[in-house]
Write a protein that holds these residues in place. Structure first.
Motif, mmCIF file in Angstrom:
data_model
loop_
_atom_site.group_PDB
_atom_site.id
_atom_site.type_symbol
_atom_site.label_atom_id
_atom_site.label_comp_id
_atom_site.label_asym_id
_atom_site.label_seq_id
_atom_site.Cartn_x
_atom_site.Cartn_y
_atom_site.Cartn_z
ATOM 1 N N ALA A 325 -7.550 18.924 80.285
ATOM 2 C CA ALA A 325 -8.075 17.621 79.865
ATOM 3 C C ALA A 325 -8.507 16.767 81.050
ATOM 4 O O ALA A 325 -9.350 15.875 80.912
ATOM 5 N N LEU A 326 -7.946 17.019 82.224
ATOM 6 C CA LEU A 326 -8.254 16.188 83.388
ATOM 7 C C LEU A 326 -9.708 16.324 83.811
ATOM 8 O O LEU A 326 -10.320 15.371 84.301
ATOM 9 N N LEU A 327 -10.286 17.505 83.629
ATOM 10 C CA LEU A 327 -11.649 17.742 84.091
ATOM 11 C C LEU A 327 -12.677 16.918 83.328
ATOM 12 O O LEU A 327 -13.768 16.653 83.842
ATOM 13 N N ASP A 328 -12.347 16.505 82.111
ATOM 14 C CA ASP A 328 -13.268 15.706 81.308
ATOM 15 C C ASP A 328 -12.841 14.245 81.219
ATOM 16 O O ASP A 328 -13.416 13.476 80.449
ATOM 17 N N ASP A 329 -11.850 13.856 81.998
ATOM 18 C CA ASP A 329 -11.333 12.494 81.917
ATOM 19 C C ASP A 329 -12.334 11.510 82.525
ATOM 20 O O ASP A 329 -12.739 11.640 83.682
ATOM 21 N N ALA A 330 -12.727 10.502 81.749
ATOM 22 C CA ALA A 330 -13.759 9.555 82.185
ATOM 23 C C ALA A 330 -13.326 8.771 83.421
ATOM 24 O O ALA A 330 -14.147 8.478 84.300
ATOM 25 N N GLN A 331 -12.042 8.420 83.502
ATOM 26 C CA GLN A 331 -11.557 7.656 84.647
ATOM 27 C C GLN A 331 -11.620 8.474 85.930
ATOM 28 O O GLN A 331 -12.051 7.980 86.986
ATOM 29 N N LEU A 332 -11.207 9.723 85.851
ATOM 30 C CA LEU A 332 -11.236 10.582 87.030
ATOM 31 C C LEU A 332 -12.663 10.864 87.482
ATOM 32 O O LEU A 332 -12.949 10.927 88.682
ATOM 33 N N LYS A 333 -13.576 11.012 86.530
ATOM 34 C CA LYS A 333 -14.982 11.199 86.885
ATOM 35 C C LYS A 333 -15.528 9.958 87.581
ATOM 36 O O LYS A 333 -16.237 10.050 88.592
ATOM 37 N N ALA A 334 -15.188 8.802 87.064
ATOM 38 C CA ALA A 334 -15.663 7.550 87.662
ATOM 39 C C ALA A 334 -15.115 7.365 89.071
ATOM 40 O O ALA A 334 -15.749 6.714 89.909
ATOM 41 N N ARG A 335 -13.953 7.923 89.340
ATOM 42 C CA ARG A 335 -13.305 7.795 90.653
ATOM 43 C C ARG A 335 -13.632 8.966 91.572
ATOM 44 O O ARG A 335 -13.053 9.084 92.651
ATOM 45 N N ASN A 336 -14.537 9.844 91.169
ATOM 46 C CA ASN A 336 -14.949 10.995 91.994
ATOM 47 C C ASN A 336 -13.757 11.853 92.419
ATOM 48 O O ASN A 336 -13.675 12.298 93.570
ATOM 49 N N MET A 337 -12.858 12.097 91.473
ATOM 50 C CA MET A 337 -11.678 12.881 91.798
ATOM 51 C C MET A 337 -11.910 14.389 91.717
ATOM 52 O O MET A 337 -10.996 15.175 91.945
ATOM 53 N N PHE A 338 -13.139 14.788 91.424
ATOM 54 C CA PHE A 338 -13.503 16.203 91.517
ATOM 55 C C PHE A 338 -14.817 16.286 92.276
ATOM 56 O O PHE A 338 -15.763 15.563 91.979
#
Length: 406
Positions: A325-338
């Motif tokens: 689920a982390l790979l599609d998390d909107a917050q993590l995407k917005a924070r460039n965590m991948f």
């Protein structure tokens, strides 16, 4: 927020590391712009290169902890190999190692030896139990330290076995302590011109994380016990099962308690003397009754439905996510965590990004993890070795290379 300047640009770090503690420390320094040269044993390298799932011969475990580095493969047990390393030390700012105490000395690479070649070099030694004390000679993997530090005594269900944390917490804590200690030593060097020897113990780091429980025990004599997903100091502060999964609630003060009861349609609890304050709610019988009431309520809606309600009401809560689920998390995407890097053997590779976000400086993944000895030739030429000398070193087993010199 994303700056462009390199915080540690121009800083050179040598790593004599294996597994996690030293490799993670140097990886973090690399994210801040330091040049990191990983010094490995020819033909073998870091033990973690062979741990866990392998893809095309590359350990996915190793890949995470070794981004932002170059690799030179040098036999430090040979005289010529040690001289290569000492030439690197002359040009380095920091050396990070996590060998067992005494190994560097036996290799002829003690702090005194390094300092004699470079007065300003900072050596950070990470080990299971530190350079001193009766346990200093013992091996100290993360799981051993989790057990000995008391972490496992407070982890797991109350009626279950002691349980380790699901990631290498002692290694990671030691890496973080090492990183900030190195930065502090660099700051001191700016004023004094002197290097430093930093001694970091996984055991010390893990015990420091147990500080709140030690404080409670020292002050009250109460020995903490395993409490599973519940938190003995606060209620409700635990996961509850919704219609399609679990949701975590963290109602940490009385204002949040009032808002939670209103949002969940449980206003009657506000006047119930069993639940009036947090001190009332954490009493064993009261807590058990509260859990039954909340569980019955939460089970009537989906996780998403409850999150919309609770987030709108400002109640700390979240889904119990799986890794996928982390790979599609909107917050993590917005924070460039991948981020994506190009690996020499695996090609395009998605990796976990950097935690710090800065306005004027760039902290980011700067390159893929290296193949064993991928940069041996490049580094030796930078040190002034000729092609003939490099061929001789390789034929004599002093080094190994990915690139051949013909």
């Amino acid at each position: 927020m994303s700056g462009s300047g390199d915080l540690l640009g121009g800083l050179r770090v040598l790593e004599l590391g294996t597994a996690i503690a030293a490799p993670l420390c140097t990886m973090l320094l690399g994210e801040m712009g330091a040049e990191v040269i990983k010094v490995e044993q020819p033909g073998k390298g870091d033990d973690a290169r062979y741990w866990g799932t392998l893809v095309k011969g590359e350990s996915l475990y190793f890949l995470h902890y070794n981004k932002n580095k170059k690799s030179i493969a040098v036999n430090l047990k040979s005289e010529r190999g040690r001289e290569i390393f000492l030439k690197l030390v002359e040009k380095a700012d920091v050396v990070v190692e996590n060998y067992r105490p005494g190994v560097l000395e036996r290799l002829g690479l003690s702090y005194d030896t390094l300092s004699a070649r470079n007065r300003g070099v900072i050596l950070c030694s990470i080990s299971g139990f530190g350079q001193t004390g009766p346990y200093s000679g013992l091996g100290g993997y993360d799981v051993i330290v989790q057990a000995m530090s008391g972490i496992m005594s407070v982890t797991g269900e109350p009626d279950g076995e002691p349980m380790r944390v699901g990631f290498p917490v002692a290694d990671i804590l030691a890496s973080l302590y090492s990183t900030y200690s190195i930065l502090a030593a660099l700051y001191r060097r700016e004023k004094t011109g002197e290097g430093e020897w930093i001694d970091i113990s996984l055991y010390d780091a893990a015990v420091s994380a147990m500080g709140q429980w030690l404080s409670i025990y020292l002050g009250s004599g109460r020995l903490p016990e395993r409490f599973g997903n519940k938190y003995p100091l606060i209620a409700p502060y635990e996961p509850f099962k919704a219609r399609d999964g679990y949701i975590m609630l963290a109602v940490a003060n009385e204002e949040q308690w009032r808002r939670f009861c209103s949002a969940a349609g449980l206003e009657s609890l506000l006047s119930d003397p069993r639940f009036r304050t947090n001190q009332d709610r954490i009493k064993t019988e009261n807590r058990r009754a509260l859990e039954e009431i909340i569980s019955a309520t939460i089970s009537r809606k989906t996780v998403r439905e409850w999150l919309e309600i609770f987030w709108e009401a400002g109640i700390p809560s979240g889904p119990v996510n799986g890794v996928d689920a982390l790979l599609d998390d909107a917050q993590l995407k917005a924070r460039n965590m991948f981020q994506t890097v190009e690996h020499p053997r695996l090609g395009r590779l998605e990796v976990v990004g950097s935690v710090p976000k800065m306005l004027k400086s760039s902290v980011r993944v700067r390159g893929p993890p290296p193949l064993l000895g991928q940069h041996t030739v490049e580094i030796l030429k930078w040190l002034g070795y000729s092609d003939n000398e490099i061929r001789s070193l390789e034929s004599d087993g002093v080094i190994s290379c990915q690139e051949k010199i013909y």
